[in-house]
Structures are given as structure tokens and as C-alpha cells.
Write a protein that holds these residues in place. Sequence first.
Motif, PDB file in Angstrom:
ATOM      1  N   SER A  37      -2.909  -9.797  11.281  1.00  0.00           N
ATOM      2  CA  SER A  37      -2.174  -9.639  10.025  1.00  0.00           C
ATOM      3  C   SER A  37      -0.719  -9.293  10.335  1.00  0.00           C
ATOM      4  N   THR A  38       0.180  -9.729   9.458  1.00  0.00           N
ATOM      5  CA  THR A  38       1.593  -9.422   9.607  1.00  0.00           C
ATOM      6  C   THR A  38       1.894  -8.201   8.756  1.00  0.00           C
ATOM      7  N   MET A  39       2.394  -7.118   9.388  1.00  0.00           N
ATOM      8  CA  MET A  39       2.504  -5.852   8.689  1.00  0.00           C
ATOM      9  C   MET A  39       3.814  -5.139   9.032  1.00  0.00           C
ATOM     10  N   MET A  40       4.405  -4.539   8.000  1.00  0.00           N
ATOM     11  CA  MET A  40       5.486  -3.573   8.162  1.00  0.00           C
ATOM     12  C   MET A  40       4.935  -2.231   7.711  1.00  0.00           C
ATOM     13  N   VAL A  41       4.990  -1.247   8.588  1.00  0.00           N
ATOM     14  CA  VAL A  41       4.357   0.039   8.308  1.00  0.00           C
ATOM     15  C   VAL A  41       5.380   1.158   8.460  1.00  0.00           C
ATOM     16  N   VAL A  42       5.801   1.726   7.338  1.00  0.00           N
ATOM     17  CA  VAL A  42       6.606   2.940   7.372  1.00  0.00           C
ATOM     18  C   VAL A  42       5.644   4.098   7.578  1.00  0.00           C
ATOM     19  N   THR A  43       5.824   4.831   8.660  1.00  0.00           N
ATOM     20  CA  THR A  43       4.832   5.848   9.001  1.00  0.00           C
ATOM     21  C   THR A  43       5.462   6.971   9.809  1.00  0.00           C
ATOM     22  N   HIS A  44       4.844   8.141   9.741  1.00  0.00           N
ATOM     23  CA  HIS A  44       5.195   9.242  10.631  1.00  0.00           C
ATOM     24  C   HIS A  44       4.139   9.404  11.715  1.00  0.00           C
ATOM     25  N   GLU A  45       3.131   8.509  11.707  1.00  0.00           N
ATOM     26  CA  GLU A  45       2.036   8.580  12.676  1.00  0.00           C
ATOM     27  C   GLU A  45       2.427   7.819  13.954  1.00  0.00           C
ATOM     28  N   VAL A  46       3.019   8.547  14.887  1.00  0.00           N
ATOM     29  CA  VAL A  46       3.415   7.923  16.151  1.00  0.00           C
ATOM     30  C   VAL A  46       2.191   7.393  16.885  1.00  0.00           C
ATOM     31  N   GLY A  47       1.048   8.067  16.712  1.00  0.00           N
ATOM     32  CA  GLY A  47      -0.181   7.605  17.348  1.00  0.00           C
ATOM     33  C   GLY A  47      -0.590   6.229  16.870  1.00  0.00           C
ATOM     34  N   PHE A  48      -0.424   5.969  15.561  1.00  0.00           N
ATOM     35  CA  PHE A  48      -0.727   4.638  15.051  1.00  0.00           C
ATOM     36  C   PHE A  48       0.226   3.610  15.660  1.00  0.00           C
ATOM     37  N   ALA A  49       1.504   3.953  15.700  1.00  0.00           N
ATOM     38  CA  ALA A  49       2.483   3.020  16.270  1.00  0.00           C
ATOM     39  C   ALA A  49       2.114   2.671  17.703  1.00  0.00           C
ATOM     40  N   ARG A  50       1.725   3.678  18.464  1.00  0.00           N
ATOM     41  CA  ARG A  50       1.371   3.449  19.872  1.00  0.00           C
ATOM     42  C   ARG A  50       0.120   2.574  19.997  1.00  0.00           C
ATOM     43  N   ALA A  51      -0.837   2.766  19.090  1.00  0.00           N
ATOM     44  CA  ALA A  51      -2.119   2.067  19.193  1.00  0.00           C
ATOM     45  C   ALA A  51      -2.091   0.660  18.629  1.00  0.00           C
ATOM     46  N   GLU A 108       4.132   4.895   4.192  1.00  0.00           N
ATOM     47  CA  GLU A 108       3.538   6.195   4.537  1.00  0.00           C
ATOM     48  C   GLU A 108       2.089   6.279   4.030  1.00  0.00           C
ATOM     49  N   PRO A 109       1.225   5.372   4.454  1.00  0.00           N
ATOM     50  CA  PRO A 109      -0.113   5.283   3.854  1.00  0.00           C
ATOM     51  C   PRO A 109      -1.020   6.468   4.137  1.00  0.00           C
ATOM     52  N   THR A 110      -0.655   7.324   5.099  1.00  0.00           N
ATOM     53  CA  THR A 110      -1.524   8.466   5.418  1.00  0.00           C
ATOM     54  C   THR A 110      -0.901   9.807   5.053  1.00  0.00           C
ATOM     55  N   SER A 111       0.309   9.805   4.472  1.00  0.00           N
ATOM     56  CA  SER A 111       1.010  11.075   4.266  1.00  0.00           C
ATOM     57  C   SER A 111       0.353  11.951   3.209  1.00  0.00           C
ATOM     58  N   ALA A 112      -0.410  11.357   2.283  1.00  0.00           N
ATOM     59  CA  ALA A 112      -1.053  12.140   1.233  1.00  0.00           C
ATOM     60  C   ALA A 112      -2.480  12.542   1.596  1.00  0.00           C
ATOM     61  N   LEU A 113      -2.898  12.243   2.823  1.00  0.00           N
ATOM     62  CA  LEU A 113      -4.285  12.467   3.219  1.00  0.00           C
ATOM     63  C   LEU A 113      -4.454  13.764   4.010  1.00  0.00           C
ATOM     64  N   ASP A 114      -5.635  14.355   3.876  1.00  0.00           N
ATOM     65  CA  ASP A 114      -6.014  15.446   4.763  1.00  0.00           C
ATOM     66  C   ASP A 114      -6.143  14.893   6.181  1.00  0.00           C
ATOM     67  N   VAL A 156       0.871  -1.178   0.000  1.00  0.00           N
ATOM     68  CA  VAL A 156       0.000   0.000   0.000  1.00  0.00           C
ATOM     69  C   VAL A 156       0.906   1.225   0.000  1.00  0.00           C
ATOM     70  N   PHE A 157       0.760   2.052  -1.011  1.00  0.00           N
ATOM     71  CA  PHE A 157       1.669   3.174  -1.231  1.00  0.00           C
ATOM     72  C   PHE A 157       1.095   4.476  -0.676  1.00  0.00           C
ATOM     73  N   GLN A 158       1.926   5.527  -0.712  1.00  0.00           N
ATOM     74  CA  GLN A 158       1.456   6.867  -0.336  1.00  0.00           C
ATOM     75  C   GLN A 158       0.332   7.304  -1.269  1.00  0.00           C
ATOM     76  N   SER A 159       0.599   7.205  -2.583  1.00  0.00           N
ATOM     77  CA  SER A 159      -0.431   7.501  -3.574  1.00  0.00           C
ATOM     78  C   SER A 159      -1.260   6.243  -3.772  1.00  0.00           C
ATOM     79  N   PHE A 160      -2.500   6.408  -4.150  1.00  0.00           N
ATOM     80  CA  PHE A 160      -3.434   5.288  -4.102  1.00  0.00           C
ATOM     81  C   PHE A 160      -3.273   4.338  -5.283  1.00  0.00           C
TER      82      PHE A 160
END
Length: 263
Positions: free
Chosen positions: A208-222, A183-189, A103-107
Motif C-alpha cells: 500500500s502507498t501510505m503517508m503517515v504522520v506519526t510520533h511512533e519512531v518504532g513504527f517508522a523503523r519497522a 497521528e493514528p495512535t496518538s489518542a490510544l492507550d 485515517v484521523f487521530q479521532s476515529f
Amino acid sequence: MTDRTRSTGQPLLSIRNLRKSYGDNEVLRGVSLDLHRGETVAILGASGSGKSTMLRCVNYLERPDGGSITLGGELLGCELSSRGLRMLGEGKISRQRQKTGMVFQSFNLFPHWTVLRNVIDAPIHVRGLDKGKARELGLRLLSRVGLEDRADSYPKHLSGGQQQRVSIARALAMEPELLLFDEPTSALDPANVGEVTSVMKQLADEGSTMMVVTHEVGFARAAASRVVVVANGSIVEDGHTEQVLQAPRSPITESFLENTLHR
């Protein structure tokens, strides 16, 4: 935060001494990482740290310059021959790539296809799934991401968050062993971020087994069972989510979290 912990036994994904350069720029400097079934690992780090390149090497959108990647016990991108390791052709790499869902930044949705067709085209033409069964699968997955009523819509009629949820359903339709999110949420409002991270958290909770590159620390925590922090092409921290976010051992992690949380 999820209470799932790291599994024991053979890792699903094993990365060893992964290296990647672009010209004189060494982006990955001998990265090693294991991921077990059922884990959700959040990959954090500053822009340009190498985290997205690592993800793209896992499914061979980028060919590594050195090291090895094993998924489900299968060596990716190369095979042993009488003369040692040799690179696989694109056809065999494409087959291996089916084990991962990206799942990419752009859809990257086809604008002239309906939502349902975007989800089921690959299962039909790559997996050889019967069209009727593919439709059932697609509708079930759209329901899973909360979009069962938009099956006949076109991407232009959806919000960014809805389009990204379609992208998640499309990745799930190939029944991959490993889900990769770049970065699945970086292009979103900001208003659309929550609906996407909610679906991802649900997937994590379902095992599910997932690797998530993200800047959303809240997602990581949750949702993440582990957090890996990448800086200058190397892993500087890898540990249980609560430990890394609450009491980081690396000053690089501490600085990154402070900058991110106070941005």
C-alpha cells in the motif's frame, strides 16, 4: 524494517512548493515532496511543525495558499482554464478526494451505526456499490484488520484500538490510491498502539502507498521505506529510514530523535 525501496518512474504523488498560512503564521513554507507507488513514508517532527497541515492539504481538507499537488497525474484542487489556473468547486474536490483514504487521530465513527455499516456506507452511497457486494467487501476488510467477529457491534463496545482498526477498514473500502494517516495512535492507550501499528505494517508490507504522520519512531523503523522530518514548515531531512534514524544529517532531526526516544 521493510526492505522496499523507492520506485523509479512517475511519482504517484507530487507536491511542489506547497504553502499554507493562518493569518501571519506561515505553517508550510514551500514544501516539495514526491511519493511513489508502494512507498510508506513516515512524516516525523515536533508538534506544530506543519506535518499534519501538509497531510490535510493533500486531500484538500485545507486549501493551500500556493504551490501544487498532483495525484496520479491529476492536478488537485484546481484546473487549467483559458485564464490560467482556477480553483475547483467542492463537488469536484470531493470527487478527487476519493483517491485518498484518510485515517484521523479521532476515529470519527458513527456511534449509531454498526461496525459493518460504518465500513460500507461510503462504498454504497459514493461509489454506487451493490449492497451485497459492499457487505462482502466490508467483511473481507474487517477480517483483514482482525475484526471479522465484530461486524454487528457498535463503536461504543470496542476499545480505542479496535475503533481505529475499523477506521482503517473504512478508508480501505473506498479503494484509494493513497492512504493518509494523521497521528493514528496518538489518542490510544499504550496497550492499544501495537494492534494498530501491526495492521499498518501489514498494509505497508502488502505494498500500500501510505503517508503517515506519526510520533511512533518504532513504527517508522519497522514499516517505513522513507522518513521525512518537518520543522518550522519545511522539510529538513528526507531519506531512507535506516539512514535518517541511525545517522541523521540534520541537527534538527538528531535533536528530535533524542528527545523522542528519551521521553
